[in-house]
Design an enzyme around this catalytic site. Structure first.
Site, PDB file in Angstrom:
ATOM      1  N   ARG A 104       0.893  -1.187   0.000  1.00  0.00           N
ATOM      2  CA  ARG A 104       0.000   0.000   0.000  1.00  0.00           C
ATOM      3  C   ARG A 104       0.914   1.215   0.000  1.00  0.00           C
ATOM      4  O   ARG A 104       1.707   1.409   0.934  1.00  0.00           O
ATOM      5  CB  ARG A 104      -0.910  -0.006   1.224  1.00  0.00           C
ATOM      6  CG  ARG A 104      -1.643   1.320   1.375  1.00  0.00           C
ATOM      7  CD  ARG A 104      -2.787   1.276   2.339  1.00  0.00           C
ATOM      8  NE  ARG A 104      -3.942   0.629   1.736  1.00  0.00           N
ATOM      9  CZ  ARG A 104      -5.188   0.732   2.183  1.00  0.00           C
ATOM     10  NH1 ARG A 104      -5.439   1.473   3.248  1.00  0.00           N
ATOM     11  NH2 ARG A 104      -6.181   0.111   1.582  1.00  0.00           N
ATOM     12  N   HIS A 131      -7.063   0.963  -6.813  1.00  0.00           N
ATOM     13  CA  HIS A 131      -7.341   0.104  -5.654  1.00  0.00           C
ATOM     14  C   HIS A 131      -8.023  -1.175  -6.163  1.00  0.00           C
ATOM     15  O   HIS A 131      -9.201  -1.426  -5.877  1.00  0.00           O
ATOM     16  CB  HIS A 131      -8.231   0.857  -4.659  1.00  0.00           C
ATOM     17  CG  HIS A 131      -8.277   0.249  -3.288  1.00  0.00           C
ATOM     18  ND1 HIS A 131      -7.519  -0.854  -2.916  1.00  0.00           N
ATOM     19  CD2 HIS A 131      -9.001   0.593  -2.185  1.00  0.00           C
ATOM     20  CE1 HIS A 131      -7.786  -1.150  -1.661  1.00  0.00           C
ATOM     21  NE2 HIS A 131      -8.672  -0.305  -1.187  1.00  0.00           N
ATOM     22  N   GLN A 134     -10.017  -3.807  -3.865  1.00  0.00           N
ATOM     23  CA  GLN A 134     -11.344  -3.370  -3.439  1.00  0.00           C
ATOM     24  C   GLN A 134     -12.386  -3.683  -4.511  1.00  0.00           C
ATOM     25  O   GLN A 134     -13.518  -4.072  -4.195  1.00  0.00           O
ATOM     26  CB  GLN A 134     -11.332  -1.862  -3.147  1.00  0.00           C
ATOM     27  CG  GLN A 134     -12.657  -1.334  -2.662  1.00  0.00           C
ATOM     28  CD  GLN A 134     -13.039  -1.871  -1.290  1.00  0.00           C
ATOM     29  OE1 GLN A 134     -12.266  -1.753  -0.345  1.00  0.00           O
ATOM     30  NE2 GLN A 134     -14.217  -2.463  -1.165  1.00  0.00           N
ATOM     31  N   ASP A 219     -16.895   7.516  -2.336  1.00  0.00           N
ATOM     32  CA  ASP A 219     -15.725   7.368  -1.462  1.00  0.00           C
ATOM     33  C   ASP A 219     -15.492   8.720  -0.796  1.00  0.00           C
ATOM     34  O   ASP A 219     -16.101   9.735  -1.184  1.00  0.00           O
ATOM     35  CB  ASP A 219     -14.521   6.949  -2.338  1.00  0.00           C
ATOM     36  CG  ASP A 219     -13.283   6.570  -1.541  1.00  0.00           C
ATOM     37  OD1 ASP A 219     -13.371   6.417  -0.302  1.00  0.00           O
ATOM     38  OD2 ASP A 219     -12.214   6.430  -2.159  1.00  0.00           O
ATOM     39  N   CYS A 259     -16.329   1.730  -0.130  1.00  0.00           N
ATOM     40  CA  CYS A 259     -15.150   0.928   0.245  1.00  0.00           C
ATOM     41  C   CYS A 259     -14.808   1.078   1.719  1.00  0.00           C
ATOM     42  O   CYS A 259     -14.147   0.216   2.279  1.00  0.00           O
ATOM     43  CB  CYS A 259     -13.967   1.298  -0.643  1.00  0.00           C
ATOM     44  SG  CYS A 259     -13.376   3.001  -0.433  1.00  0.00           S
ATOM     45  N   ARG A 287     -13.720  -8.470   1.142  1.00  0.00           N
ATOM     46  CA  ARG A 287     -12.278  -8.255   0.933  1.00  0.00           C
ATOM     47  C   ARG A 287     -11.525  -9.533   1.303  1.00  0.00           C
ATOM     48  O   ARG A 287     -10.577  -9.933   0.632  1.00  0.00           O
ATOM     49  CB  ARG A 287     -11.767  -7.085   1.806  1.00  0.00           C
ATOM     50  CG  ARG A 287     -12.292  -5.716   1.425  1.00  0.00           C
ATOM     51  CD  ARG A 287     -11.784  -5.255   0.075  1.00  0.00           C
ATOM     52  NE  ARG A 287     -10.324  -5.225  -0.001  1.00  0.00           N
ATOM     53  CZ  ARG A 287      -9.548  -4.231   0.445  1.00  0.00           C
ATOM     54  NH1 ARG A 287     -10.091  -3.158   0.969  1.00  0.00           N
ATOM     55  NH2 ARG A 287      -8.222  -4.284   0.314  1.00  0.00           N
TER      56      ARG A 287
HETATM   57  N1  NVA Z   1      -9.701   6.823  -1.746  1.00  0.00           N
HETATM   58  C1  NVA Z   1      -9.395   6.383  -0.400  1.00  0.00           C
HETATM   59  C2  NVA Z   1      -9.645   4.920  -0.276  1.00  0.00           C
HETATM   60  C3  NVA Z   1      -9.386   4.348   1.088  1.00  0.00           C
HETATM   61  C4  NVA Z   1      -9.624   2.881   1.161  1.00  0.00           C
HETATM   62  C5  NVA Z   1      -7.967   6.720  -0.067  1.00  0.00           C
HETATM   63  O1  NVA Z   1      -7.096   6.544  -0.930  1.00  0.00           O
HETATM   64  O2  NVA Z   1      -7.713   7.184   1.044  1.00  0.00           O
HETATM   65  N1   CP Z   2     -11.314  -0.062   1.874  1.00  0.00           N
HETATM   66  C1   CP Z   2     -10.057  -0.127   2.363  1.00  0.00           C
HETATM   67  O1   CP Z   2      -9.080  -0.380   1.628  1.00  0.00           O
HETATM   68  O2   CP Z   2      -9.981   0.052   3.704  1.00  0.00           O
HETATM   69  P1   CP Z   2      -8.656   0.227   4.577  1.00  0.00           P
HETATM   70  O3   CP Z   2      -8.064   1.563   4.214  1.00  0.00           O
HETATM   71  O4   CP Z   2      -9.139   0.158   5.984  1.00  0.00           O
HETATM   72  O5   CP Z   2      -7.694  -0.889   4.234  1.00  0.00           O
END
Ligand code: NVA
Ligand code: CP
Length: 307
Positions: A104, A131, A134, A219, A259, A287
């Site tokens: 990540r 992502h 997801q 989101d 998500c 997930r």
């Molecule tokens: N768009 C959000 C998704 C989190 C799972 C982010 O990147 O923070």
């Molecule tokens: N939806 C998602 O990826 O959640 P987290 O940021 O908690 O991993």
């Protein structure tokens, strides 16, 4: 044989992706029936988290344990990555010891650079651009609840962020129409929009995007890395909140997905996750199942029925 990575939904064929969803549903059923299935015994997944996570970390960690393997949580703070060791060197070393690596990160280039030097599969656990894990869970949830998404209409409301970009890739791979309603200046990747052609329509009006849609998703307005813009974004995204009244414009069988984490009172109304049309909790659980199917596919390909 060259190693398979999962940095984007485009790294799999549509047949492979649909096979992963069917397998995820089977693995969910095995777990619900209490049947042990451990094809990844003695396999180890490394997980590098440059950003915070609840679902991604817990689902990969629990998934590896349930498949008979183990995982390592690796933070740049506590590894030499945080002291400037190159990604490429890290990839060479880690991939000699591990069976797969989930990352990540901020820059998507970190993932592609790591994958280029890794001899084991690399999985995108979220980058600023995409992502894909997801989307496996989202597509599994639709399939379980409503059947095939092919030919249906999906509405994405709000920021043209990493999730929105992955929805564009999903529209291409799973063959649905996507309407995106976002404010000016918050559009998704122009490159992906061009690739999707007339499968994706860019709009400004959330009501027009949601009209007759079978799946509606949104989101947060300020993703990780954009925290300092959060206040300004509240003004830019005014009028883009998904509420029960907005969902009333959709198809009567619509499902709503998020998500998570969600900011109630911002991108969704306070009551939306309690609406029967919201399947966000099933989506979050999926997930686990979708990524177990992915891990099986990448790490123990002999066990995969599809493809
Ligand atoms: N768009 C959000 C998704 C989190 C799972 C982010 O990147 O923070
Ligand atoms: N939806 C998602 O990826 O959640 P987290 O940021 O908690 O991993």
């Amino acid at each position: 044989m060259s190693v398979r990575h999962f940095l984007s939904l485009m790294d799999c064929t549509p047949a492979e992706l649909n096979g992963l969803l069917r397998r995820a549903i089977e693995l969910k059923d095995l777990r619900n029936r209490g049947i042990l299935y451990e094809p990844l015994k003695n396999r180890v997944l490394g997980m590098i988290f440059e950003k915070a996570s609840t679902r991604t970390r817990v689902s990969f960690e629990a998934g590896m344990i349930q498949l008979g393997g183990q995982s390592l949580f690796l933070s740049p703070r506590d590894t030499q990555l945080g002291r400037g060791e190159p990604i490429s060197d890290t990839a060479i070393v880690m991939s000699r010891m591990l069976d797969a690596i989930m990352i990540r990160t901020y820059a998507h280039g970190t993932l592609t650079n790591f994958a280029a030097h890794s001899q084991v599969p690399v999985i995108n656990g979220l980058s600023d651009e995409l992502h894909p894990c997801q989307l496996l869970a989202d597509m599994q949830t639709y399939l379980e609840q409503r059947g095939s998404i092919a030919g249906k209409t999906v509405a994405w409301i709000g920021d043209g962020n990493n999730m929105c970009n992955s929805y564009i890739e999903a529209a291409i791979q799973f063959d649905f129409q996507l309407r995106i309603a976002c404010p000016e200046g918050y559009e998704p990747s122009a490159e992906l929009l061009a690739k999707a052609g007339d499968r994706v329509t860019l709009l400004r009006d959330p009501r027009a995007a949601v009209a007759g849609a079978h799946l509606v998703s949104t989101d947060v307005w300020a993703s990780m890395g954009h925290e300092e813009e959060a206040q300004a974004r509240l003004a830019s995204f005014k009028g883009y909140q998904v509420s029960r009244a907005l969902l009333d414009l959709a198809d009567p069988g619509v499902i709503f997905l998020h998500c998570l984490p969600a900011h109630r009172g911002e991108e969704i109304s306070h009551d939306l996750l309690d609406d029967p049309r919201s399947l966000a909790w099933d989506q979050a659980e999926n997930r686990l199942h979708a990524q177990k199917a992915l891990l099986e596919f990448l790490v123990a390909p002999g066990y995969t029925k599809n493809a």
